[in-house]
Design a protein around this motif. Structure first.
Motif, PDB file in Angstrom:
ATOM      1  N   LEU A  90       0.598  -1.344  -0.080  1.00  0.00           N
ATOM      2  CA  LEU A  90      -0.267   0.140   0.346  1.00  0.00           C
ATOM      3  C   LEU A  90       0.952   0.875  -0.059  1.00  0.00           C
ATOM      4  O   LEU A  90       2.234   0.983   0.952  1.00  0.00           O
ATOM      5  CB  LEU A  90      -0.633   0.159   0.837  1.00  0.00           C
ATOM      6  N   VAL A  91      -0.196   2.476  -1.115  1.00  0.00           N
ATOM      7  CA  VAL A  91       1.451   3.849  -0.817  1.00  0.00           C
ATOM      8  C   VAL A  91      -0.187   4.336   0.376  1.00  0.00           C
ATOM      9  O   VAL A  91      -1.195   4.582  -0.452  1.00  0.00           O
ATOM     10  CB  VAL A  91       0.924   4.492  -2.085  1.00  0.00           C
ATOM     11  N   ALA A  92       0.157   5.089   1.199  1.00  0.00           N
ATOM     12  CA  ALA A  92      -0.673   6.127   1.916  1.00  0.00           C
ATOM     13  C   ALA A  92      -0.034   7.339   1.621  1.00  0.00           C
ATOM     14  O   ALA A  92       1.154   8.262   1.250  1.00  0.00           O
ATOM     15  CB  ALA A  92      -0.529   6.160   3.054  1.00  0.00           C
ATOM     16  N   LEU A  93      -1.062   7.982   1.010  1.00  0.00           N
ATOM     17  CA  LEU A  93      -1.411   9.775   0.292  1.00  0.00           C
ATOM     18  C   LEU A  93      -1.378  10.218   1.233  1.00  0.00           C
ATOM     19  O   LEU A  93      -2.053  10.440   2.281  1.00  0.00           O
ATOM     20  CB  LEU A  93      -2.551   9.842  -0.772  1.00  0.00           C
ATOM     21  N   SER A  94      -0.663  11.343   1.268  1.00  0.00           N
ATOM     22  CA  SER A  94      -1.185  13.016   2.304  1.00  0.00           C
ATOM     23  C   SER A  94      -2.650  13.353   2.347  1.00  0.00           C
ATOM     24  O   SER A  94      -3.346  13.711   3.924  1.00  0.00           O
ATOM     25  CB  SER A  94      -0.588  14.072   2.452  1.00  0.00           C
ATOM     26  N   ASP A  95      -3.295  13.296   1.841  1.00  0.00           N
ATOM     27  CA  ASP A  95      -5.013  13.157   1.495  1.00  0.00           C
ATOM     28  C   ASP A  95      -5.806  12.215   2.455  1.00  0.00           C
ATOM     29  O   ASP A  95      -6.718  12.509   2.814  1.00  0.00           O
ATOM     30  CB  ASP A  95      -5.671  13.496   0.330  1.00  0.00           C
ATOM     31  N   GLY A  96      -4.907  10.810   2.649  1.00  0.00           N
ATOM     32  CA  GLY A  96      -5.777   9.879   3.402  1.00  0.00           C
ATOM     33  C   GLY A  96      -6.176   8.777   2.641  1.00  0.00           C
ATOM     34  O   GLY A  96      -6.446   8.103   2.919  1.00  0.00           O
ATOM     35  N   SER A  97      -5.856   9.393   1.337  1.00  0.00           N
ATOM     36  CA  SER A  97      -6.182   8.001   0.612  1.00  0.00           C
ATOM     37  C   SER A  97      -5.049   6.631   0.173  1.00  0.00           C
ATOM     38  O   SER A  97      -3.619   7.423   0.820  1.00  0.00           O
ATOM     39  CB  SER A  97      -6.294   8.415  -1.247  1.00  0.00           C
ATOM     40  N   MET A  98      -5.464   5.892   0.194  1.00  0.00           N
ATOM     41  CA  MET A  98      -5.126   4.595   0.513  1.00  0.00           C
ATOM     42  C   MET A  98      -4.811   3.717  -1.122  1.00  0.00           C
ATOM     43  O   MET A  98      -5.676   3.622  -1.167  1.00  0.00           O
ATOM     44  CB  MET A  98      -4.863   3.410   1.385  1.00  0.00           C
ATOM     45  N   LEU A  99      -3.749   3.501  -1.531  1.00  0.00           N
ATOM     46  CA  LEU A  99      -3.565   2.786  -2.899  1.00  0.00           C
ATOM     47  C   LEU A  99      -2.601   1.218  -3.177  1.00  0.00           C
ATOM     48  O   LEU A  99      -1.406   1.501  -2.836  1.00  0.00           O
ATOM     49  CB  LEU A  99      -2.709   4.084  -3.789  1.00  0.00           C
ATOM     50  N   ARG A 100      -3.388   0.521  -3.421  1.00  0.00           N
ATOM     51  CA  ARG A 100      -2.094  -0.915  -3.593  1.00  0.00           C
ATOM     52  C   ARG A 100      -1.732  -1.241  -4.304  1.00  0.00           C
ATOM     53  O   ARG A 100      -2.227  -0.722  -5.750  1.00  0.00           O
ATOM     54  CB  ARG A 100      -3.672  -1.754  -3.777  1.00  0.00           C
ATOM     55  N   TYR A 101      -0.890  -1.625  -4.687  1.00  0.00           N
ATOM     56  CA  TYR A 101       0.325  -1.199  -6.047  1.00  0.00           C
ATOM     57  C   TYR A 101       0.776  -3.232  -6.372  1.00  0.00           C
ATOM     58  O   TYR A 101       0.706  -4.051  -5.224  1.00  0.00           O
ATOM     59  CB  TYR A 101       1.595  -0.789  -5.527  1.00  0.00           C
ATOM     60  N   SER A 102       1.058  -3.265  -7.274  1.00  0.00           N
ATOM     61  CA  SER A 102       1.167  -4.539  -7.926  1.00  0.00           C
ATOM     62  C   SER A 102       2.850  -4.833  -7.446  1.00  0.00           C
ATOM     63  O   SER A 102       3.421  -5.486  -6.909  1.00  0.00           O
ATOM     64  CB  SER A 102       1.038  -4.798  -8.848  1.00  0.00           C
ATOM     65  N   LYS A 103       3.649  -3.527  -8.111  1.00  0.00           N
ATOM     66  CA  LYS A 103       5.535  -3.507  -7.893  1.00  0.00           C
ATOM     67  C   LYS A 103       5.094  -2.074  -7.529  1.00  0.00           C
ATOM     68  O   LYS A 103       4.575  -0.802  -8.115  1.00  0.00           O
ATOM     69  CB  LYS A 103       6.055  -3.887  -9.067  1.00  0.00           C
ATOM     70  N   LEU A 104       5.789  -1.317  -7.404  1.00  0.00           N
ATOM     71  CA  LEU A 104       6.181  -0.197  -6.620  1.00  0.00           C
ATOM     72  C   LEU A 104       7.949   0.413  -7.176  1.00  0.00           C
ATOM     73  O   LEU A 104       8.571  -0.226  -7.023  1.00  0.00           O
ATOM     74  CB  LEU A 104       6.581   0.956  -5.296  1.00  0.00           C
ATOM     75  N   ALA A 105       7.977   1.790  -7.750  1.00  0.00           N
ATOM     76  CA  ALA A 105       9.182   2.189  -8.298  1.00  0.00           C
ATOM     77  C   ALA A 105       8.805   3.470  -7.007  1.00  0.00           C
ATOM     78  O   ALA A 105       8.312   4.694  -7.228  1.00  0.00           O
ATOM     79  CB  ALA A 105       9.038   2.276  -9.574  1.00  0.00           C
ATOM     80  N   LEU A 106      10.493   3.587  -6.766  1.00  0.00           N
ATOM     81  CA  LEU A 106      10.674   4.954  -6.468  1.00  0.00           C
ATOM     82  C   LEU A 106      11.477   6.217  -7.214  1.00  0.00           C
ATOM     83  O   LEU A 106      13.086   5.527  -7.105  1.00  0.00           O
ATOM     84  CB  LEU A 106      10.989   5.046  -4.724  1.00  0.00           C
ATOM     85  N   THR A 107      11.251   7.164  -7.869  1.00  0.00           N
ATOM     86  CA  THR A 107      11.821   8.327  -8.660  1.00  0.00           C
ATOM     87  C   THR A 107      11.543   9.273  -7.887  1.00  0.00           C
ATOM     88  O   THR A 107      11.301  10.359  -8.797  1.00  0.00           O
ATOM     89  CB  THR A 107      11.502   8.139  -9.820  1.00  0.00           C
ATOM     90  N   THR A 108      12.470   8.903  -6.324  1.00  0.00           N
ATOM     91  CA  THR A 108      11.634  10.370  -5.627  1.00  0.00           C
ATOM     92  C   THR A 108      12.722  11.685  -5.597  1.00  0.00           C
ATOM     93  O   THR A 108      12.976  12.483  -4.686  1.00  0.00           O
ATOM     94  CB  THR A 108      11.280   9.923  -4.071  1.00  0.00           C
ATOM     95  N   GLY A 109      14.077  11.298  -6.522  1.00  0.00           N
ATOM     96  CA  GLY A 109      15.013  12.550  -6.697  1.00  0.00           C
ATOM     97  C   GLY A 109      15.522  12.896  -5.530  1.00  0.00           C
ATOM     98  O   GLY A 109      15.680  12.646  -4.589  1.00  0.00           O
ATOM     99  N   SER A 110      15.554  14.679  -5.549  1.00  0.00           N
ATOM    100  CA  SER A 110      16.762  15.240  -4.532  1.00  0.00           C
ATOM    101  C   SER A 110      16.103  16.430  -3.797  1.00  0.00           C
ATOM    102  O   SER A 110      15.441  16.823  -4.709  1.00  0.00           O
ATOM    103  CB  SER A 110      18.115  15.219  -5.038  1.00  0.00           C
ATOM    104  N   ARG A 111      16.263  16.975  -2.820  1.00  0.00           N
ATOM    105  CA  ARG A 111      16.127  18.225  -2.699  1.00  0.00           C
ATOM    106  C   ARG A 111      17.991  19.299  -1.966  1.00  0.00           C
ATOM    107  O   ARG A 111      17.937  17.984  -2.186  1.00  0.00           O
ATOM    108  CB  ARG A 111      14.866  18.297  -1.421  1.00  0.00           C
ATOM    109  N   PRO A 112      17.375  20.210  -2.286  1.00  0.00           N
ATOM    110  CA  PRO A 112      18.499  21.053  -2.212  1.00  0.00           C
ATOM    111  C   PRO A 112      18.855  20.858  -0.762  1.00  0.00           C
ATOM    112  O   PRO A 112      18.037  20.903   0.416  1.00  0.00           O
ATOM    113  CB  PRO A 112      18.314  23.033  -2.684  1.00  0.00           C
TER     114      PRO A 112
END
Length: 407
Positions: A90-112
């Protein structure tokens, strides 16, 4: 309906990953999540052609909005993820919703990296340049005659200084290390860019630490340096490096090691979760490595997409980078990590030259300034796992093309 593949991070890597999945024939549900309100866009032009006014937002977009509709890639923008629950997929969004996945990829990048509030990092007029919102905040006050202080003499700081100088701002750049580009380049490359910026009126102060930014009524008005110097400043751009966005992964219990730890298949410590781009660290030539480049974001994401569909083989790139400053294009092939010698090769036209890095007798990287031929030859030689003798590189009368086919 089967659960979708979910990609967290709508940047260069995320866009490349979903495109590659479709190109490889993946016909299942595909969801791309981003926390910014815009579709994936190119970041390198932000501090160059976008801030100089040459590019609009539309030209920054990696793919047109219609492409996502045609390829049936669902996008959710302004949708920050608050948590990943691997055990429940599961992935939880900040608005409270939950999403189910079969596979997940993280391409979250970087911050300065930012300056702490204690030294004035929270003053109005102090910026970093990472996203579209940053550039939009800076542009209204990026005006001729304004005094700009650039903190950090890496590529981000130098590119910002070049754009500002071209637009008529009065630019001072300070670098805490002994020379600009010290972390990423040899002294000869530093010398080249110091001279270039000086010719364009930028004041570069090396071996100069920042004591504190000075504010008045909450707005930046100047800076105090470690040596006691005081500078006036209307705005400041902070370019002191980046952090990988690996917090979601760490909180989910994935291994993190200067970024999200992935194997040669871009797989994290959870077999159904992959990662690629600035946020991921992988083993390259035996050393755990994290590459901050568009090339890596694209190629590693495409490799991850193939691996998600079952392809074998390890990710083993020849890194390359570029930087545009004034009318100079710097192209870099390879990684100069651990170099022992450098050789300077003059180019065939004004302001062109290349710096070749060796570990012992092995060529490991090339910096080429306005010298596409040297870059191209160096990159191909590195891709072939070959080398070129130092004496040949240092002699401009020697044609290097012959080493492209040397055994």
């Amino acid at each position: 309906m089967a659960d979708p593949i979910i990609v967290i991070g709508a940047g260069q890597a995320g866009a490349s990953l979903v495109a590659k999945l479709r190109a490889l024939g993946y016909g299942g549900s595909l969801l791309l999540l981003g926390d910014e309100p815009v579709l994936p866009y190119q970041r390198p032009p932000l501090s160059k052609k976008y801030m100089s006014g040459e590019f609009t937002v539309d030209r920054l977009l990696i793919r047109a909005p219609s492409w996502y509709e045609e390829q049936k890639v669902e996008t959710r923008l302004s949708a920050p993820v608050s948590a990943i629950l691997p055990r429940d997929r599961l992935v939880a969004l900040s608005d409270g919703s939950m999403l189910r996945y079969s596979k997940l990829a993280l391409t979250t990048g970087s911050r300065p990296r930012t300056l702490p509030d204690a030294v004035g990092g929270n003053l109005a007029g102090v910026f970093t340049v990472r996203g579209l919102a940053d550039a939009d905040s800076i542009m209204p006050i990026f005006l001729p005659g304004r005094k700009l202080l650039v903190i950090g003499g890496g590529y981000i700081g130098l590119e910002a200084a070049a754009v500002a100088s071209t637009k008529g701002l009065d630019v001072t750049l300070i670098e805490m290390a002994d020379r600009i580009l010290q972390r990423v380049a040899a002294p000869m490359t530093s010398d080249y860019f110091r001279a270039l910026h000086t010719r364009h009126g930028v004041t570069i102060r090396e071996a100069t630490g920042l004591d504190a930014l000075v504010g008045k009524e909450g707005r930046l008005v100047g800076a105090r340096l470690k040596d006691g110097t005081r500078l006036d400043a209307d705005l400041a751009i902070v370019g002191i490096g980046i952090h990988p966005n690996d917090g979601l992964a760490a909180d989910a219990g994935l291994i993190v090691e200067n970024g999200i730890h992935v194997d040669g298949q871009c797989r994290t410590s959870d077999p159904d979760i992959f990662a690629a781009g600035d946020c991921a660290s992988f083993s390259w030539r035996g050393v755990r490595t994290r590459l901050e480049s568009v090339q890596n974001a694209v190629e590693q994401a495409e490799h991850a997409a193939a691996a998600m569909l079952g392809a074998a083989g390890d990710y083993d790139p020849v890194p390359w980078f570029w930087s545009d400053q004034y009318d100079v294009k710097l192209q870099i092939a390879g990684l100069n990590r651990g170099y022992t010698d450098t050789v300077l090769r003059p180019g065939k036209r004004e302001l062109s030259q290349s710096v070749w890095y060796y570990r012992g007798e092995e060529l490991i990287a090339v910096d080429a300034m306005n010298d596409a031929l040297a870059y191209g030859i160096g990159k191909k030689v590195l891709e072939a796992r070959r080398s070129i003798p130092k004496a040949a590189v240092g002699d401009p009368s020697v044609e290097l093309k012959t080493w492209l086919t040397a055994s």
